[in-house]
Design a protein around this motif. Structure first.
Motif, PDB file in Angstrom:
ATOM      1  N   PRO A 108       4.520   6.521  15.518  1.00 54.67           N
ATOM      2  CA  PRO A 108       5.108   7.221  14.466  1.00 54.67           C
ATOM      3  C   PRO A 108       5.912   6.208  13.322  1.00 54.67           C
ATOM      4  CG  PRO A 108       6.186   7.265  16.656  1.00 54.67           C
ATOM      5  CD  PRO A 108       4.924   6.670  16.838  1.00 54.67           C
ATOM      6  N   THR A 109       6.170   5.090  13.777  1.00 58.52           N
ATOM      7  CA  THR A 109       6.662   4.151  12.865  1.00 58.52           C
ATOM      8  C   THR A 109       6.045   3.865  11.801  1.00 58.52           C
ATOM      9  OG1 THR A 109       6.095   2.124  13.973  1.00 58.52           O
ATOM     10  CG2 THR A 109       7.946   3.226  14.870  1.00 58.52           C
ATOM     11  N   VAL A 110       4.726   3.906  11.598  1.00 60.22           N
ATOM     12  CA  VAL A 110       3.691   3.756  10.486  1.00 60.22           C
ATOM     13  C   VAL A 110       3.789   5.193   9.756  1.00 60.22           C
ATOM     14  CG1 VAL A 110       1.492   3.552   9.984  1.00 60.22           C
ATOM     15  CG2 VAL A 110       2.019   2.403  11.989  1.00 60.22           C
ATOM     16  N   PRO A 111       4.105   5.103   8.459  1.00 59.47           N
ATOM     17  CA  PRO A 111       4.447   6.307   7.602  1.00 59.47           C
ATOM     18  C   PRO A 111       3.059   7.261   7.368  1.00 59.47           C
ATOM     19  CG  PRO A 111       5.563   4.357   6.495  1.00 59.47           C
ATOM     20  CD  PRO A 111       4.726   3.831   7.839  1.00 59.47           C
ATOM     21  N   GLU A 112       2.144   6.362   7.278  1.00 59.75           N
ATOM     22  CA  GLU A 112       0.634   7.282   7.089  1.00 59.75           C
ATOM     23  C   GLU A 112       0.318   8.058   8.265  1.00 59.75           C
ATOM     24  OE1 GLU A 112      -2.121   3.485   7.526  1.00 59.75           O
ATOM     25  OE2 GLU A 112      -2.078   4.531   5.740  1.00 59.75           O
ATOM     26  N   ASN A 113       0.932   7.599   9.414  1.00 62.96           N
ATOM     27  CA  ASN A 113       0.558   8.427  10.725  1.00 62.96           C
ATOM     28  C   ASN A 113       1.410   9.678  10.902  1.00 62.96           C
ATOM     29  OD1 ASN A 113      -1.288   6.483  11.303  1.00 62.96           O
ATOM     30  ND2 ASN A 113      -0.069   5.340  13.121  1.00 62.96           N
ATOM     31  N   ARG A 114       2.681   9.628  10.379  1.00 61.33           N
ATOM     32  CA  ARG A 114       3.573  10.794  10.730  1.00 61.33           C
ATOM     33  C   ARG A 114       2.932  12.174  10.360  1.00 61.33           C
ATOM     34  NH1 ARG A 114       8.591   7.259   8.150  1.00 61.33           N
ATOM     35  NH2 ARG A 114       8.555   5.921   9.519  1.00 61.33           N
ATOM     36  N   ALA A 115       2.423  12.334   9.248  1.00 58.54           N
ATOM     37  CA  ALA A 115       1.810  13.817   8.732  1.00 58.54           C
ATOM     38  C   ALA A 115       0.710  13.936   9.544  1.00 58.54           C
ATOM     39  CB  ALA A 115       1.421  13.520   7.459  1.00 58.54           C
ATOM     40  N   GLY A 116      -0.250  13.044   9.993  1.00 59.52           N
ATOM     41  CA  GLY A 116      -0.967  13.319  11.070  1.00 59.52           C
ATOM     42  C   GLY A 116      -0.643  13.383  12.155  1.00 59.52           C
ATOM     43  N   LEU A 117       0.342  13.254  12.791  1.00 60.43           N
ATOM     44  CA  LEU A 117       1.021  13.640  14.018  1.00 60.43           C
ATOM     45  C   LEU A 117       1.033  15.156  14.158  1.00 60.43           C
ATOM     46  CD1 LEU A 117       3.105  10.354  14.897  1.00 60.43           C
ATOM     47  CD2 LEU A 117       1.099  11.127  16.010  1.00 60.43           C
ATOM     48  N   LEU A 118       1.777  15.474  13.116  1.00 56.20           N
ATOM     49  CA  LEU A 118       2.168  17.043  13.215  1.00 56.20           C
ATOM     50  C   LEU A 118       0.940  17.833  13.066  1.00 56.20           C
ATOM     51  CD1 LEU A 118       5.081  17.056  10.295  1.00 56.20           C
ATOM     52  CD2 LEU A 118       5.055  17.176  12.900  1.00 56.20           C
ATOM     53  N   ILE A 119      -0.128  17.314  12.242  1.00 58.94           N
ATOM     54  CA  ILE A 119      -1.448  18.090  12.250  1.00 58.94           C
ATOM     55  C   ILE A 119      -2.363  17.927  13.646  1.00 58.94           C
ATOM     56  CG2 ILE A 119      -3.683  18.442  11.080  1.00 58.94           C
ATOM     57  CD1 ILE A 119      -2.535  17.410   8.567  1.00 58.94           C
ATOM     58  N   ALA A 120      -1.727  16.800  14.388  1.00 61.50           N
ATOM     59  CA  ALA A 120      -2.701  16.584  15.379  1.00 61.50           C
ATOM     60  C   ALA A 120      -2.235  17.480  16.617  1.00 61.50           C
ATOM     61  CB  ALA A 120      -2.571  15.004  15.730  1.00 61.50           C
ATOM     62  N   VAL A 121      -0.684  17.660  16.512  1.00 59.43           N
ATOM     63  CA  VAL A 121      -0.412  18.656  17.635  1.00 59.43           C
ATOM     64  C   VAL A 121      -0.721  19.946  17.611  1.00 59.43           C
ATOM     65  CG1 VAL A 121       2.028  19.868  18.553  1.00 59.43           C
ATOM     66  CG2 VAL A 121       2.102  17.447  17.672  1.00 59.43           C
ATOM     67  N   PHE A 122      -1.133  20.647  16.222  1.00 59.27           N
ATOM     68  CA  PHE A 122      -1.733  21.773  16.171  1.00 59.27           C
ATOM     69  C   PHE A 122      -3.256  21.542  16.568  1.00 59.27           C
ATOM     70  CE2 PHE A 122      -4.681  24.088  13.226  1.00 59.27           C
ATOM     71  CZ  PHE A 122      -4.255  25.592  13.631  1.00 59.27           C
ATOM     72  N   LEU A 123      -4.012  20.396  16.057  1.00 60.08           N
ATOM     73  CA  LEU A 123      -5.355  20.385  16.528  1.00 60.08           C
ATOM     74  C   LEU A 123      -5.628  20.225  18.034  1.00 60.08           C
ATOM     75  CD1 LEU A 123      -7.159  17.910  13.535  1.00 60.08           C
ATOM     76  CD2 LEU A 123      -7.029  20.568  13.799  1.00 60.08           C
ATOM     77  N   VAL A 124      -4.670  19.373  18.819  1.00 57.50           N
ATOM     78  CA  VAL A 124      -4.942  19.251  20.127  1.00 57.50           C
ATOM     79  C   VAL A 124      -4.614  20.513  20.947  1.00 57.50           C
ATOM     80  CG1 VAL A 124      -3.676  18.113  22.319  1.00 57.50           C
ATOM     81  CG2 VAL A 124      -4.036  16.851  20.278  1.00 57.50           C
ATOM     82  N   ALA A 125      -3.778  21.141  20.442  1.00 53.79           N
ATOM     83  CA  ALA A 125      -3.473  22.917  21.073  1.00 53.79           C
ATOM     84  C   ALA A 125      -4.794  23.785  20.794  1.00 53.79           C
ATOM     85  CB  ALA A 125      -2.194  23.375  20.207  1.00 53.79           C
ATOM     86  N   VAL A 126      -5.128  23.685  19.561  1.00 55.99           N
ATOM     87  CA  VAL A 126      -6.524  24.567  19.245  1.00 55.99           C
ATOM     88  C   VAL A 126      -7.779  24.068  20.333  1.00 55.99           C
ATOM     89  CG1 VAL A 126      -7.927  25.121  17.637  1.00 55.99           C
ATOM     90  CG2 VAL A 126      -5.656  25.214  17.090  1.00 55.99           C
ATOM     91  N   ALA A 127      -7.540  22.762  20.219  1.00 59.56           N
ATOM     92  CA  ALA A 127      -8.696  22.006  20.911  1.00 59.56           C
ATOM     93  C   ALA A 127      -8.678  22.247  22.360  1.00 59.56           C
ATOM     94  CB  ALA A 127      -8.833  20.507  20.893  1.00 59.56           C
ATOM     95  N   VAL A 128      -7.595  22.332  23.090  1.00 59.67           N
ATOM     96  CA  VAL A 128      -7.468  22.694  24.461  1.00 59.67           C
ATOM     97  C   VAL A 128      -7.653  24.343  24.642  1.00 59.67           C
ATOM     98  CG1 VAL A 128      -6.010  22.749  26.309  1.00 59.67           C
ATOM     99  CG2 VAL A 128      -6.034  20.772  24.753  1.00 59.67           C
ATOM    100  N   VAL A 129      -6.760  24.916  23.887  1.00 61.05           N
ATOM    101  CA  VAL A 129      -7.013  26.290  24.214  1.00 61.05           C
ATOM    102  C   VAL A 129      -8.347  27.069  23.845  1.00 61.05           C
ATOM    103  CG1 VAL A 129      -5.754  28.658  23.396  1.00 61.05           C
ATOM    104  CG2 VAL A 129      -4.501  26.789  24.013  1.00 61.05           C
ATOM    105  N   GLY A 130      -8.978  26.546  22.743  1.00 61.71           N
ATOM    106  CA  GLY A 130     -10.250  26.855  22.376  1.00 61.71           C
ATOM    107  C   GLY A 130     -11.370  26.581  23.141  1.00 61.71           C
ATOM    108  N   LYS A 131     -11.097  25.659  24.197  1.00 59.46           N
ATOM    109  CA  LYS A 131     -12.189  25.386  25.201  1.00 59.46           C
ATOM    110  C   LYS A 131     -11.733  26.252  26.664  1.00 59.46           C
ATOM    111  CE  LYS A 131     -15.024  23.045  22.829  1.00 59.46           C
ATOM    112  NZ  LYS A 131     -16.574  23.374  22.696  1.00 59.46           N
TER     113      LYS A 131
END
Length: 465
Positions: free
Chosen positions: A358-381
């Motif tokens: 998270p200390t890399v600025p360009e990763n921060r926005a991706g981390l928030l989206i990633a939380v959502f995608l991981v949740a969908v990825a797990v629940v969706g399967k």
């Protein structure tokens, strides 16, 4: 693993910006050095895989998880012993390439060419590894039982594609205000299932021939076919803004004809295989004809723009009913022990855990989206387990967990989307994080899910359900 089709699409999308190939001018001259690089890389892969699997076994985890973690350690995330040029990596990023450059006094141009060639060879060996793995899994599967759960597997696969795709695409557009085409591409990346990882864990847990195991394997194969179709749709949409209906129809028809045709013609293939084996008297009289058949079926799958691993799996299913099946099972194991770890270690080696920083600025926005995608990825399967019907007492959690890992298939989606310029850096990072987490979380959770089963289902009983 979508390799030929996806690499073709990928290459086409980035061809205008790629530099002229170096391999044609220097690869032949430095062929012995390329071989040295391949051999050193294989030494690193085999040592890592064996240490990783042994440690995982002693910690009571599936050995394949140890191979994946070992791949991460020797790969781009840590030691940089096994890395690949995808993602902008150069020969100077590889410790092995730096050593070869010093030993052979190579120019920067020459070592880059060696790096490219060596990486291609390792990638091909990894593909052979997963082809052999799926051939072995096909041999270990029960075709009659797979037919018995066929309808359930189709439903599980369809749910496992539709739910994460719809939820992911809609969520990205509604919550994060992602544009339609990038959101569709990211949603498509959520549909994948890594059959290689799941089937290996099932085999290690002794659950491959359980009803749950057969549904998972069957659904993962169908999911792979559906994934190819989804990829073709989103790739054409990305390039032209329109969907090539003719190509989609072709993929659906060819996939159906190939899989069903292979099973229906199994009796003929078995008779021919048995006749050939009985006439051969030299060493390899069983294993060589078997691999000829497996590789030819894999070739046919590739040739009609499906996947080589689907052909290899179909070949294993067919030969599972041959008279030489038990002997073949024992003969293929040492070959799989050599090639399959290359696949799993390279999957881990390609996973860049740096995107989690998270200390890399360009990763921060991706981390928030990633939380959502991981949740969908797990629940969706996970919900796929509730798509099974007519099987009282089935372990629905195990089926859902078995469909979770995305593995290398999800990375292909991310790579194509990035190369075509569709995906922003945050969205690309979030997809990679989703792939990494689902790949590494699934094996231990699959073990837990099966551990919650009151009794192991007897394959004989399950075929009579």
């Amino acid at each position: 693993m979508f390799l030929n089709d996806t690499l073709a699409l990928w290459s086409a999308s980035i061809a205008p910006v790629m530099p002229p190939p170096l391999l044609a001018t220097v690869a032949a001259e430095y062929a012995p050095i390329v071989l040295s690089g391949v051999l050193l890389t294989l030494v690193a892969i085999f040592i890592a895989s064996k240490i990783g699997s042994e440690v995982a076994k002693r910690l009571d985890f599936p050995p394949v998880l140890g191979e994946l973690v070992a791949g991460v350690i020797v790969g781009i995330s840590a030691l940089h012993l096994v890395i690949f040029p995808e993602g902008g990596l150069a020969a100077t990023d590889s410790l092995l390439m730096n050593a070869l450059q010093l030993l052979n006094n190579l120019s920067p141009t020459a070592i880059e060419a060696v790096f490219e060639s060596q990486s291609e060879v390792i990638s091909v060996l990894a593909e052979l590894g997963v082809i052999i793995l799926l051939f072995e899994i096909g041999l270990e599967s029960d075709l009659r039982q797979l037919k018995a759960v066929g309808i359930q597997a189709v439903v599980v696969a369809c749910v496992g594609v539709a739910v994460p795709f719809i939820a992911g695409t809609a969520g990205l557009m509604a919550i994060f205000h992602v544009a339609a085409i990038p959101a569709i591409f990211a949603g498509a990346a959520l549909t994948a299932t890594s059959i290689g990882i799941t089937s290996k864990v099932l085999s290690e847990l002794g659950q491959l021939k359980s009803t749950e195991g057969q549904i998972i394997v069957g659904a993962a194969v169908i999911d792979d076919v559906l994934g190819i179709i989804v990829l073709a749709v989103v790739a054409s949409l990305a390039k032209t803004g329109e969907i090539d209906i003719a190509n989609v129809i072709y993929l659906i028809v060819s996939a159906t004809v190939f899989l069903i045709g292979s099973i229906l013609l199994g009796g003929i293939f078995n008779q021919a295989f048995t006749a050939i084996v009985e006439k051969l008297e030299t060493r390899g009289n069983v294993i060589i004809p078997a691999f000829v058949f497996a590789f030819f079926m894999a070739f046919l799958g590739n040739a009609i723009h499906l996947e080589a691993i689907l052909g290899a799996f179909a070949a294993g299913l067919v030969l599972d009913e041959s008279d030489a099946r038990n002997e073949l099972d024992e003969l293929i194991k040492p070959i799989a022990d050599v090639f399959v770890p290359i696949f799993f270690v390279t999957v881990g080696a390609r996973a860049d855990l740096g995107v989690l920083n998270p200390t890399v600025p360009e990763n921060r926005a991706g981390l928030l989206i990633a939380v959502f995608l991981v949740a969908v990825a797990v629940v969706g399967k996970l919900v796929t387990g509730w798509g099974v019907f007519g099987k009282p007492g089935i372990n629905r959690w195990a089926i859902g967990v078995g469909m979770i890992p995305r593995g290398e298939v999800g990375l292909v989606f991310a790579g194509i989307g990035s190369a075509s310029g569709i995906l922003s850096k945050p969205l690309q990072v979030s997809i990679i994080i989703m792939v990494i987490l689902t790949t590494f979380l699934a094996p231990p959770f699959l073990r837990v899910a099966f551990g919650q089963t009151d009794k192991t289902i007897d394959p004989v009983e399950s075929t009579s359900d």
